[in-house]
Motif scaffolding. Structure first.
Motif, PDB file in Angstrom:
ATOM      1  N   PRO A 110       0.803  -1.221   0.000  1.00  0.00           N
ATOM      2  CA  PRO A 110       0.000   0.000   0.000  1.00  0.00           C
ATOM      3  C   PRO A 110       0.841   1.279   0.000  1.00  0.00           C
ATOM      4  O   PRO A 110       0.300   2.369   0.029  1.00  0.00           O
ATOM      5  N   LEU A 111       2.169   1.117  -0.010  1.00  0.00           N
ATOM      6  CA  LEU A 111       3.040   2.285  -0.119  1.00  0.00           C
ATOM      7  C   LEU A 111       4.195   1.954  -1.045  1.00  0.00           C
ATOM      8  O   LEU A 111       4.490   0.781  -1.301  1.00  0.00           O
ATOM      9  N   SER A 128     -10.302 -11.668  12.695  1.00  0.00           N
ATOM     10  CA  SER A 128     -10.528 -10.579  13.645  1.00  0.00           C
ATOM     11  C   SER A 128     -10.118 -10.984  15.051  1.00  0.00           C
ATOM     12  O   SER A 128      -9.579 -10.172  15.809  1.00  0.00           O
ATOM     13  N   CYS A 129     -10.390 -12.226  15.420  1.00  0.00           N
ATOM     14  CA  CYS A 129     -10.085 -12.698  16.770  1.00  0.00           C
ATOM     15  C   CYS A 129      -8.734 -13.402  16.859  1.00  0.00           C
ATOM     16  O   CYS A 129      -8.054 -13.309  17.888  1.00  0.00           O
ATOM     17  N   HIS A 130      -8.376 -14.117  15.805  1.00  0.00           N
ATOM     18  CA  HIS A 130      -7.192 -14.975  15.876  1.00  0.00           C
ATOM     19  C   HIS A 130      -5.958 -14.407  15.165  1.00  0.00           C
ATOM     20  O   HIS A 130      -4.867 -14.958  15.317  1.00  0.00           O
ATOM     21  N   MET A 131      -6.118 -13.315  14.414  1.00  0.00           N
ATOM     22  CA  MET A 131      -4.978 -12.687  13.734  1.00  0.00           C
ATOM     23  C   MET A 131      -5.096 -11.169  13.837  1.00  0.00           C
ATOM     24  O   MET A 131      -5.195 -10.467  12.825  1.00  0.00           O
ATOM     25  N   PRO A 132      -5.097 -10.610  15.048  1.00  0.00           N
ATOM     26  CA  PRO A 132      -5.210  -9.148  15.159  1.00  0.00           C
ATOM     27  C   PRO A 132      -4.080  -8.453  14.413  1.00  0.00           C
ATOM     28  O   PRO A 132      -2.961  -8.961  14.320  1.00  0.00           O
ATOM     29  N   GLU A 133      -4.395  -7.286  13.869  1.00  0.00           N
ATOM     30  CA  GLU A 133      -3.449  -6.571  13.014  1.00  0.00           C
ATOM     31  C   GLU A 133      -2.871  -5.343  13.715  1.00  0.00           C
ATOM     32  O   GLU A 133      -3.483  -4.768  14.610  1.00  0.00           O
ATOM     33  N   ARG A 134      -1.687  -4.962  13.264  1.00  0.00           N
ATOM     34  CA  ARG A 134      -1.053  -3.696  13.645  1.00  0.00           C
ATOM     35  C   ARG A 134      -0.590  -3.016  12.363  1.00  0.00           C
ATOM     36  O   ARG A 134      -0.321  -3.682  11.355  1.00  0.00           O
ATOM     37  N   VAL A 135      -0.492  -1.706  12.414  1.00  0.00           N
ATOM     38  CA  VAL A 135      -0.046  -0.959  11.240  1.00  0.00           C
ATOM     39  C   VAL A 135       1.429  -0.606  11.397  1.00  0.00           C
ATOM     40  O   VAL A 135       1.884  -0.195  12.460  1.00  0.00           O
ATOM     41  N   TYR A 136       2.191  -0.817  10.319  1.00  0.00           N
ATOM     42  CA  TYR A 136       3.605  -0.475  10.274  1.00  0.00           C
ATOM     43  C   TYR A 136       3.852   0.392   9.041  1.00  0.00           C
ATOM     44  O   TYR A 136       3.079   0.373   8.080  1.00  0.00           O
ATOM     45  N   GLY A 156       3.405   3.363   8.523  1.00  0.00           N
ATOM     46  CA  GLY A 156       2.403   4.392   8.279  1.00  0.00           C
ATOM     47  C   GLY A 156       1.050   3.910   7.841  1.00  0.00           C
ATOM     48  O   GLY A 156       0.029   4.393   8.322  1.00  0.00           O
ATOM     49  N   ASN A 157       0.985   2.932   6.928  1.00  0.00           N
ATOM     50  CA  ASN A 157      -0.323   2.518   6.412  1.00  0.00           C
ATOM     51  C   ASN A 157      -0.416   1.035   6.072  1.00  0.00           C
ATOM     52  O   ASN A 157      -1.377   0.606   5.431  1.00  0.00           O
ATOM     53  N   ASP A 158       0.562   0.258   6.492  1.00  0.00           N
ATOM     54  CA  ASP A 158       0.617  -1.159   6.100  1.00  0.00           C
ATOM     55  C   ASP A 158       0.163  -2.037   7.260  1.00  0.00           C
ATOM     56  O   ASP A 158       0.910  -2.281   8.211  1.00  0.00           O
ATOM     57  N   TRP A 159      -1.082  -2.517   7.185  1.00  0.00           N
ATOM     58  CA  TRP A 159      -1.642  -3.379   8.236  1.00  0.00           C
ATOM     59  C   TRP A 159      -1.135  -4.802   8.054  1.00  0.00           C
ATOM     60  O   TRP A 159      -1.237  -5.375   6.962  1.00  0.00           O
ATOM     61  N   ARG A 160      -0.589  -5.370   9.135  1.00  0.00           N
ATOM     62  CA  ARG A 160      -0.043  -6.729   9.066  1.00  0.00           C
ATOM     63  C   ARG A 160      -0.587  -7.555  10.220  1.00  0.00           C
ATOM     64  O   ARG A 160      -0.694  -7.078  11.351  1.00  0.00           O
ATOM     65  N   ALA A 161      -0.905  -8.787   9.920  1.00  0.00           N
ATOM     66  CA  ALA A 161      -1.590  -9.648  10.873  1.00  0.00           C
ATOM     67  C   ALA A 161      -0.608 -10.479  11.687  1.00  0.00           C
ATOM     68  O   ALA A 161       0.412 -10.941  11.172  1.00  0.00           O
TER      69      ALA A 161
END
Length: 647
Positions: free
Chosen positions: A108-109, A358-366, A368-373
């Motif tokens: 995404p970037l 949603s429950c078993h692979m929560p995501e974080r953003v790295y 700036g805009n790249d959500w990773r599970a």
């Protein structure tokens, strides 16, 4: 022989051992026969991981647009004669213009690589958001003038050192420590066929002869990687999709065991939460090793298409390949059940809460805009959050609630759940707070073979921080553990043992099958001599030490490497070598306060207070008004330390 001589060679800039690139042909030799695979790969993020700039590859707006951030202005434009350019006015008002050398990524970037001196590529911090169509800064909250080591021109953003090996095929860094310069090469830019399969010459030779000879194919059709072996399949992906420290210069030949090429980062503070959830960017492998799926033989290729990299099914269909009433005969230990039912997830159908991830692979953003599970596929445990301080998947969605509410709700849904017992995160969080006080539980966790190896190795690392020789004595048998992570951590723990006993315990580890174990055993012997060991063991230690030496030599462009070398020199009481190492740290990164403080102390001890005051002044020029440096200055001048907030 003093082991110090090896460190001295490193400080003099010994070149790292080169690896052979024999047999690489480039992806163009593959696409003629493997058309379907090539078509999927050509549109993948792997194929576009590193490209030359063109109107087809550059997504950013170079039509004269500009971007401003914290006193810096970047203007992006093209020229009539071609090429993409960045005109830059830095925070200190210095100006420069760079032609875009190459392009990193696609979505995404997208980042742009600028050549700041011949051969040295730097990753520019202003990136293009391909989803919103705008420029943005990757580190908007950081104050980064050009003099800062974290500035885009600094050592932490050098593409040759930090990024290229995972964006290229057959990459060699070729860093010259004496000249601080690069002569990097690669078989091809981008992650090509041979980046995963290995050199293709033997395969092509067989394939071209087959029409006339009908010769049966060689093992793995002439490639060094056997993707039918779950271990090899996962480890090949892990070479890039992991937070690790490389032991070689550039890409290892595919098929090289992970622990022969890398030292994996453990569940350390700042990288992972205490319960093992992702915190900093750790790139999947360390998370996946914690999962029951990995323990049962699931590989990356069970979910991801090998060439297009797309998922093999949409939505929950990916998980219900196995987690369903029908089950999956490939994984017979899995309980067959209807996991898509509200009776399992207790959310409305087609809602976000009904999605497995949603429950078993929560995501974080790295970035700036790249959500990773998170790929540990953990069962939600909001009851642990008050203990570990880690986030929980429930309140990530239910923002108006707290972990206590979520834990109570889950206990209503699953009153007899077997999944709410003691969790290793509870032990690790106590170990982080006070390793000595938690030594008993950490020891038990390290010995618990039902737990993931990365968890057990982390417990051993925490025990090492306790500085208790008894821990080393109690856990010597783990030097024979099947997991290289556990063996390496146990070898490192032995540094707490008396020197003579240490050598006896580690004798077999010097010839361990895994390079990371051999190097850990060698490091544990630093500061001692080999003349008390039997001749055979002494030679084996010297060979293991040479491997560690070569590993360090491959990273002499890292400030962290010289910080380690300085610490090693201190253990050997070689103040001259230590000062040289710390001096190189601050040359590369003037903001490394720990290195400055060590330089001040060494200078004061060896050359007196006046000479140390000069070092403090130099440090303050790079770190104005830093409280610790001001306090050191006052101490050297015999004045009271300045109070925080005072003029």
């Amino acid at each position: 022989m003093q082991i110090a001589v090896l460190i001295l060679l490193l400080l003099l800039g010994l070149p790292a051992m080169a690896q052979s690139l024999d047999g690489y042909l480039g992806s163009d030799r593959c696409t003629g026969c493997h058309k379907d695979s090539a078509a999927g790969w050509a549109a993948s993020h792997h194929a576009q991981a590193w490209t030359l700039p063109s109107r087809e590859t550059v997504a950013g707006d170079f039509s004269g647009t500009s971007f401003q951030h914290d006193g810096m202005t970047a203007r992006f434009q093209t020229r009539a004669e071609g090429g993409f350019y960045v005109e830059l006015t830095e925070k200190d008002r210095s100006q420069a213009e760079y032609q875009v050398h190459s392009v990193a990524g696609i979505e995404p970037l997208q980042q742009y690589l600028l050549e700041t001196e011949p051969g040295r590529l730097q990753s520019f911090d202003v990136a293009w958001d391909t989803e919103e169509g705008k420029w943005f800064h990757l580190y908007p909250d950081q104050d980064l003038p050009p003099s800062d080591g974290l500035h885009w021109t600094g050592p932490y953003k050098t593409w040759n050192a930090r990024c290229a090996e995972c964006h290229a095929t057959g990459f060699r860094k070729n860093y010259d420590a004496r000249r601080s310069s690069y002569a990097s090469t690669q078989v091809e830019k981008g992650v090509g066929c041979e980046a995963c399969h290995g050199p293709g010459a033997d395969h092509v030779a067989w394939a071209e002869a087959w029409e006339t000879t009908r010769t049966p194919p060689p093992a793995n059709h002439g490639f060094p990687v056997d993707f039918s072996d779950p271990r090899q399949a996962v480890e090949q992906c892990a070479t890039c999709h992991s937070r690790r420290e490389a032991s070689l210069d550039g890409n290892p030949v595919p098929g090289t065991r992970f622990h022969d090429a890398y030292t994996l980062a453990l569940l350390r503070p700042g990288l992972y939460h205490a319960d093992g959830q992702i915190q900093d960017e750790v790139y999947v492998y360390g998370s996946f090793l914690q999962s029951k799926m990995y323990a049962r033989g699931v590989t990356c290729l069970n979910c991801h298409n090998a060439h297009s990299l797309g998922l093999k099914a949409e939505g929950n269909g990916l998980c219900t390949q196995c987690h369903s009433s029908a089950g999956n005969p490939d994984f017979p230990t899995l309980t067959a059940a209807d996991y898509e039912s509200p009776a399992h997830h207790f959310h409305a159908e087609d809602s976000a809460g009904a999605k497995c991830r949603s429950c078993h692979m929560p995501e974080r953003v790295y970035m700036g805009n790249d959500w990773r599970a998170d790929h540990s596929f953990r069962i939600p445990r909001p009851d642990l959050s008050p203990v570990t301080g880690a986030p929980d998947a429930c309140t990530a969605c239910h923002g108006g609630q707290d972990a206590g509410w979520a834990a109570a709700q889950i206990s209503v849904w699953y009153p007899d759940s077997r999944n709410r017992g003691l969790h290793y995160g509870e032990v690790l969080v106590r170990g982080r707070a006070d390793a000595a006080a938690a030594a008993g539980d950490l020891t038990a966790l390290a010995q618990d073979t039902s737990q993931p190896g990365i968890v057990r190795a982390t417990a051993l690392w925490l025990l090492e921080q306790s500085n208790d020789p008894q821990s080393a004595a109690k856990l010597t048998d783990l030097l024979q553990d099947p997991d290289p992570l556990v063996r390496a951590a146990t070898a490192s723990l032995q540094r707490l043992a008396p020197l003579q006993e240490r050598g006896k315990r580690l004798a077999a580890a010097f010839t361990d099958p895994a390079r990371n174990v051999r190097m850990a055993a060698a490091r544990a012997m630093l500061g001692g001599t080999v003349n008390r060991l039997q001749s055979g063991t002494a030679r084996e230690l010297q060979a293991a030490m040479a491997e560690w030496q070569d590993s360090m030599a491959s990273r002499l462009d890292f400030p962290e490497t010289h910080l380690q070398l300085g610490g090693v020199a201190l253990t050997m009481r070689n103040m001259g070598m230590a000062a040289s190492a710390f001096r190189e740290v601050v040359r590369l990164d003037p903001q490394r306060l720990d290195a400055w403080m060590m330089l001040v102390r060494i200078t004061a001890a060896n050359r007196g207070r006046d000479a140390a005051a000069v070092v403090v002044a130099e440090a303050l020029s790079a770190n104005p008004e830093h409280p610790a440096l001001l306090a050191a200055q006052a101490e050297l001048q015999g004045k009271p330390a300045p109070q925080r907030g005072s003029e």
